[in-house]
Design an enzyme around this catalytic site. Structure first.
Site, mmCIF file in Angstrom:
data_model
loop_
_atom_site.group_PDB
_atom_site.id
_atom_site.type_symbol
_atom_site.label_atom_id
_atom_site.label_comp_id
_atom_site.label_asym_id
_atom_site.label_seq_id
_atom_site.Cartn_x
_atom_site.Cartn_y
_atom_site.Cartn_z
ATOM 1 N N LYS A 187 20.492 -22.162 6.659
ATOM 2 C CA LYS A 187 20.246 -22.993 5.478
ATOM 3 C C LYS A 187 18.896 -23.708 5.571
ATOM 4 O O LYS A 187 18.193 -23.594 6.572
ATOM 5 C CB LYS A 187 21.389 -23.989 5.312
ATOM 6 C CG LYS A 187 22.777 -23.375 5.415
ATOM 7 C CD LYS A 187 23.029 -22.228 4.440
ATOM 8 C CE LYS A 187 24.477 -21.789 4.545
ATOM 9 N NZ LYS A 187 24.806 -20.601 3.783
HETATM 10 C C1 LIG Z 1 26.554 -20.788 3.922
HETATM 11 C C2 LIG Z 1 27.335 -20.954 2.693
HETATM 12 C C3 LIG Z 1 28.579 -21.619 2.694
HETATM 13 C C4 LIG Z 1 29.311 -21.990 3.952
HETATM 14 O O1 LIG Z 1 28.645 -22.792 4.857
HETATM 15 P P1 LIG Z 1 29.081 -22.810 6.417
HETATM 16 O O2 LIG Z 1 28.366 -24.014 6.942
HETATM 17 O O3 LIG Z 1 28.631 -21.540 7.018
HETATM 18 O O4 LIG Z 1 30.558 -22.987 6.456
HETATM 19 C C5 LIG Z 1 29.191 -21.829 1.481
HETATM 20 N N1 LIG Z 1 28.663 -21.393 0.333
HETATM 21 C C6 LIG Z 1 27.492 -20.732 0.283
HETATM 22 C C7 LIG Z 1 26.940 -20.297 -1.037
HETATM 23 C C8 LIG Z 1 26.800 -20.468 1.466
HETATM 24 O O5 LIG Z 1 25.662 -19.777 1.411
#
Ligand SMILES: *Cc1c(COP(=O)(O)O)cnc(C)c1O
Length: 409
Positions: A187
């Site tokens: 992210k």
């Molecule tokens: C990465 C992601 C998540 C989940 O996040 P985690 O921290 O990996 O649990 C949820 N929604 C979207 C659109 C994502 O890209």
């Protein structure tokens, strides 16, 4: 190198982590040591300030943040939640675990929810719209909020891929009733694992807090105003909080870099008939973590992706509904793809490949260049990172242009 924030991990994070280790205060709850402010709480206060929200609750992942957001918003069995057919599987999984039914809606050439299709899928059971800001860019929040208002629905923003982005000058995650963020390594900024929710609503805050911390009231008080809930333990650990605080301080720097990198790459790519850039609902507010081109014809997109040793978006694993075998299992229901679900098919939902033709079409015609988020799962194995040199940027732009010329020229 996964996401742009990861590349900025350094002395500031290390200093915070060492502060935790010096005291061995590994949890936000200091128990018998009441003085001092834990990093997790500092992070929540800083997130409120940075994004302009009344309340923030830190949790241990983006998936936990979504589940907490759904719990806070009162989504549960008997409800339907409209979610885009193009999103990470966690958006859909969290709805399944809330006990509600995911209702997939089409995306358009913004690669986010098509508001007209969302409205067409509303039934008396619809409770919420999960607005996912895919690939760093805001969805059409004006249209989605208008639909939600007219049908008395809750908007839950999934901001996992767009932390720090904005729409019409306001931070993403503060337009709906609640916003859910992820801090995983792919992210915009990261704490390894982690996530958080934002809300302005004191009731959602109380419910959200209780859900991630065993039903306690905010601040871990025994009694308070609001509902009695069972909670889980989805708390963010202090070591993650220490990293998250330092990363949040760097968010503006990270976004400045991805935005200028994207500009440089895009400038080096000449447009032709038959291809255009993805529609952006607010170009100034996108995180610029990916640069997406949409072709008129799927064959052309496929040929360009092949030339670049990359994939079109329809081949991204776990982000496209038809690449999620869990959805087919949900439709069948025998056995159910969740241990907390009674066996039996989901009535009225068709999750099979081909059931969302506009989504199939858009994704088959789209190719992404990564700008700081390189994630093969996301179909973004080709591109630059925030540490790429000017020569790398030029080479990527040239290679992409050459591939497009080879196909459309
Ligand atoms: C990465 C992601 C998540 C989940 O996040 P985690 O921290 O990996 O649990 C949820 N929604 C979207 C659109 C994502 O890209």
């Amino acid at each position: 190198m996964p996401g742009p924030g990861y590349a900025y991990l350094g002395d500031e994070e290390r200093k915070n982590v060492e502060e935790v280790l010096d005291k061995w205060e590994l949890t936000r709850h200091t128990y018998d040591k009441p003085d001092g402010t834990p990093f997790v709480r500092r992070f929540e206060l800083a997130a409120q300030e940075t994004f302009g929200a009344q309340h923030a609750v830190a949790v241990n992942s983006g998936t936990s943040a979504l589940l907490t957001a759904l719990a806070a918003a009162g989504v549960g069995p008997g409800h339907e939640v409209i979610v885009p057919a193009y999103t990470f599987i966690a958006s859909i999984g969290s709805i399944v675990y809330s006990g509600a039914t995911p209702v997939l809606a089409e995306i358009d050439e913004s690669l986010t929810l098509d508001p007209a299709d969302v409205e067409a899928r509303i039934t008396p059971r619809t409770r919420a719209i999960m607005a996912v800001h895919m690939l760093g860019a805001p969805c059409d929040l004006t249209a989605l909020r208008d639909i939600a208002q007219r049908h008395d629905l809750v908007v839950i923003e999934d901001v996992a891929q767009a932390c720090g982005g904005s729409y019409q000058g306001r931070a993403l995650g503060t337009h709906g009733a609640v916003g859910a963020f992820s801090l995983n390594p792919f992210k915009v900024i990261t704490s390894g694992e982690g996530g958080f929710i934002l809300t302005d609503d004191p009731v959602l805050y109380q419910r959200g807090y209780a859900f991630q911390d065993q039903g306690w009231f905010p601040g871990r008080t025994e009694t308070g105003e609001g509902e009695i809930l069972f909670g889980l333990n989805l708390r963010m650990p202090e070591l993650a909080g220490a990293v998250a605080c330092a990363q949040l301080d760097k968010l503006a720097t990270v976004l400045k870099r991805t935005r200028e990198m994207k500009q440089w790459v895009a400038q080096g790519i000449a447009m032709r008939d038959g291809v255009r850039r993805r529609v952006l609902h607010d170009p100034a507010g996108e995180c610029a973590t990916l640069l997406v081109y949409v072709f008129d014809r799927a064959e052309d997109a496929q040929a360009v992706a092949t030339a670049l040793n990359s994939k079109t978006m329809i081949d991204s694993g776990r982000h496209y509904y038809a690449n999620m075998p869990q959805l087919a299992a949900l439709a069948e229901g025998n056995p159910p793809p969740s241990p907390f679900r009674a066996p039996g098919p989901v009535s009225g939902q068709d999750y099979r490949r081909g059931s969302l033709p506009a989504t199939d079409d858009c994704l088959a015609r789209s190719v992404a260049i990564s700008i700081g988020v390189s994630d093969r799962y996301l179909g973004a194995g080709f591109g630059v990172t925030v540490s790429s040199s000017d020569a790398d940027v030029q080479r990527v732009a040239e290679e992409f242009s050459a591939a497009v010329d080879g196909v459309l020229g």
